[in-house]
Design a protein around this motif. Sequence first.
Motif, PDB file in Angstrom:
ATOM      1  N   GLN A   1      -3.024 -11.557  -2.639  1.00  0.00           N
ATOM      2  CA  GLN A   1      -2.704 -10.687  -1.254  1.00  0.00           C
ATOM      3  C   GLN A   1      -2.106 -11.476  -0.566  1.00  0.00           C
ATOM      4  O   GLN A   1      -2.355 -12.937  -0.077  1.00  0.00           O
ATOM      5  N   VAL A   2      -0.823 -11.290   0.128  1.00  0.00           N
ATOM      6  CA  VAL A   2      -0.005 -11.852   1.273  1.00  0.00           C
ATOM      7  C   VAL A   2       0.091 -10.925   2.377  1.00  0.00           C
ATOM      8  O   VAL A   2       0.462  -9.722   2.409  1.00  0.00           O
ATOM      9  N   THR A   3      -0.429 -11.395   3.354  1.00  0.00           N
ATOM     10  CA  THR A   3      -0.619 -10.339   4.641  1.00  0.00           C
ATOM     11  C   THR A   3       0.415 -11.162   5.616  1.00  0.00           C
ATOM     12  O   THR A   3       0.080 -12.181   6.144  1.00  0.00           O
ATOM     13  N   VAL A   4       1.429 -10.626   6.381  1.00  0.00           N
ATOM     14  CA  VAL A   4       2.117 -11.150   7.308  1.00  0.00           C
ATOM     15  C   VAL A   4       2.059 -10.382   8.690  1.00  0.00           C
ATOM     16  O   VAL A   4       2.225  -9.119   8.667  1.00  0.00           O
ATOM     17  N   SER A   5       1.519 -11.261   9.540  1.00  0.00           N
ATOM     18  CA  SER A   5       1.092 -10.249  10.859  1.00  0.00           C
ATOM     19  C   SER A   5       2.465 -10.470  11.960  1.00  0.00           C
ATOM     20  O   SER A   5       3.053 -11.308  11.977  1.00  0.00           O
TER      21      SER A   5
ATOM     22  N   ASN B   1       9.631 -18.210   2.685  1.00  0.00           N
ATOM     23  CA  ASN B   1      10.058 -18.690   3.965  1.00  0.00           C
ATOM     24  C   ASN B   1      10.309 -17.255   4.752  1.00  0.00           C
ATOM     25  O   ASN B   1      10.832 -16.245   4.353  1.00  0.00           O
ATOM     26  N   SER B   2      10.566 -17.416   6.083  1.00  0.00           N
ATOM     27  CA  SER B   2      10.722 -16.557   7.144  1.00  0.00           C
ATOM     28  C   SER B   2      10.350 -15.037   6.949  1.00  0.00           C
ATOM     29  O   SER B   2      10.576 -14.053   6.634  1.00  0.00           O
ATOM     30  N   LEU B   3       8.823 -15.166   6.639  1.00  0.00           N
ATOM     31  CA  LEU B   3       8.240 -13.825   6.204  1.00  0.00           C
ATOM     32  C   LEU B   3       8.223 -13.037   7.415  1.00  0.00           C
ATOM     33  O   LEU B   3       8.156 -13.232   8.594  1.00  0.00           O
ATOM     34  N   GLU B   4       8.325 -11.727   6.774  1.00  0.00           N
ATOM     35  CA  GLU B   4       8.150 -10.588   7.663  1.00  0.00           C
ATOM     36  C   GLU B   4       7.034  -9.590   7.503  1.00  0.00           C
ATOM     37  O   GLU B   4       6.583  -9.687   6.149  1.00  0.00           O
ATOM     38  N   PRO B   5       6.542  -8.699   8.330  1.00  0.00           N
ATOM     39  CA  PRO B   5       5.662  -7.949   7.855  1.00  0.00           C
ATOM     40  C   PRO B   5       5.923  -6.988   6.676  1.00  0.00           C
ATOM     41  O   PRO B   5       4.894  -6.511   5.943  1.00  0.00           O
ATOM     42  N   GLU B   6       7.201  -6.634   6.659  1.00  0.00           N
ATOM     43  CA  GLU B   6       7.546  -5.783   5.345  1.00  0.00           C
ATOM     44  C   GLU B   6       7.103  -6.602   3.949  1.00  0.00           C
ATOM     45  O   GLU B   6       7.328  -6.073   3.110  1.00  0.00           O
ATOM     46  N   ASP B   7       6.904  -8.026   4.006  1.00  0.00           N
ATOM     47  CA  ASP B   7       6.540  -8.811   2.995  1.00  0.00           C
ATOM     48  C   ASP B   7       5.190  -8.559   2.453  1.00  0.00           C
ATOM     49  O   ASP B   7       4.488  -9.055   1.356  1.00  0.00           O
ATOM     50  N   THR B   8       4.388  -7.956   3.270  1.00  0.00           N
ATOM     51  CA  THR B   8       2.859  -7.693   3.073  1.00  0.00           C
ATOM     52  C   THR B   8       2.747  -7.260   1.860  1.00  0.00           C
ATOM     53  O   THR B   8       3.199  -5.841   1.679  1.00  0.00           O
ATOM     54  N   ALA B   9       1.922  -7.460   1.012  1.00  0.00           N
ATOM     55  CA  ALA B   9       1.885  -6.713  -0.473  1.00  0.00           C
ATOM     56  C   ALA B   9       0.756  -7.722  -1.151  1.00  0.00           C
ATOM     57  O   ALA B   9       0.502  -8.932  -0.947  1.00  0.00           O
ATOM     58  N   VAL B  10       0.390  -7.133  -2.576  1.00  0.00           N
ATOM     59  CA  VAL B  10      -0.373  -7.881  -3.261  1.00  0.00           C
ATOM     60  C   VAL B  10       0.865  -8.376  -4.452  1.00  0.00           C
ATOM     61  O   VAL B  10       1.697  -7.506  -4.750  1.00  0.00           O
TER      62      VAL B  10
ATOM     63  N   PRO C   1       0.694  -1.169   0.016  1.00  0.00           N
ATOM     64  CA  PRO C   1       0.154  -0.041   0.117  1.00  0.00           C
ATOM     65  C   PRO C   1       0.970   1.199   0.191  1.00  0.00           C
ATOM     66  O   PRO C   1       1.830   1.494   0.894  1.00  0.00           O
ATOM     67  N   GLY C   2       0.411   2.286  -0.867  1.00  0.00           N
ATOM     68  CA  GLY C   2       1.249   3.448  -0.909  1.00  0.00           C
ATOM     69  C   GLY C   2       2.594   3.275  -1.584  1.00  0.00           C
ATOM     70  O   GLY C   2       3.179   4.314  -1.725  1.00  0.00           O
ATOM     71  N   LYS C   3       3.010   2.195  -2.102  1.00  0.00           N
ATOM     72  CA  LYS C   3       4.442   1.992  -2.691  1.00  0.00           C
ATOM     73  C   LYS C   3       4.339   1.693  -4.296  1.00  0.00           C
ATOM     74  O   LYS C   3       3.188   1.025  -4.589  1.00  0.00           O
ATOM     75  N   GLU C   4       5.211   1.841  -4.829  1.00  0.00           N
ATOM     76  CA  GLU C   4       5.298   1.309  -6.226  1.00  0.00           C
ATOM     77  C   GLU C   4       5.611  -0.128  -6.590  1.00  0.00           C
ATOM     78  O   GLU C   4       6.011  -0.763  -5.436  1.00  0.00           O
TER      79      GLU C   4
END
Length: 120
Positions: free
Chosen positions: A115-119, A84-93, A41-44
């Motif tokens: 959609q991938v959402t990492v909590s 693997n080792s997903l981080e909140p920063e990986d949240t994106a479409v 969201p909000g990024k290219e």
Amino acid sequence: QVQLVESGGGLVQTGGSLTLSCAASGRTYGLRGMGWFRQAPGKEREFVARITWSAGSTNYADSVKARFTISRDNAKNTVLLRMNSLEPEDTAVYYCNANVWEFPSARDYWGQGTQVTVSS
């Protein structure tokens, strides 16, 4: 025309894993490579990973190297992205991309996104 259908997105906790799948159909005989991009969201939209179709050569964004693995199944015209080792920063479409040779030039096709959402 080439159609791309993605699957495998969802919600996962930090440190978890997901596998995205993208199946190509239609005029795939000119397929040169497939890959994944993502847009938060909000990024290219940014590059994540790519694999060439004939040799299977891969390259990754620095931010996902050593955590994500891209692979292909030529017979099924499918590309997978193991995350693997997903981080909140990986949240994106996450968008699947296919680069296809259609004389006299190559053309990019895109999937609808998953959609991938990492909590945290």
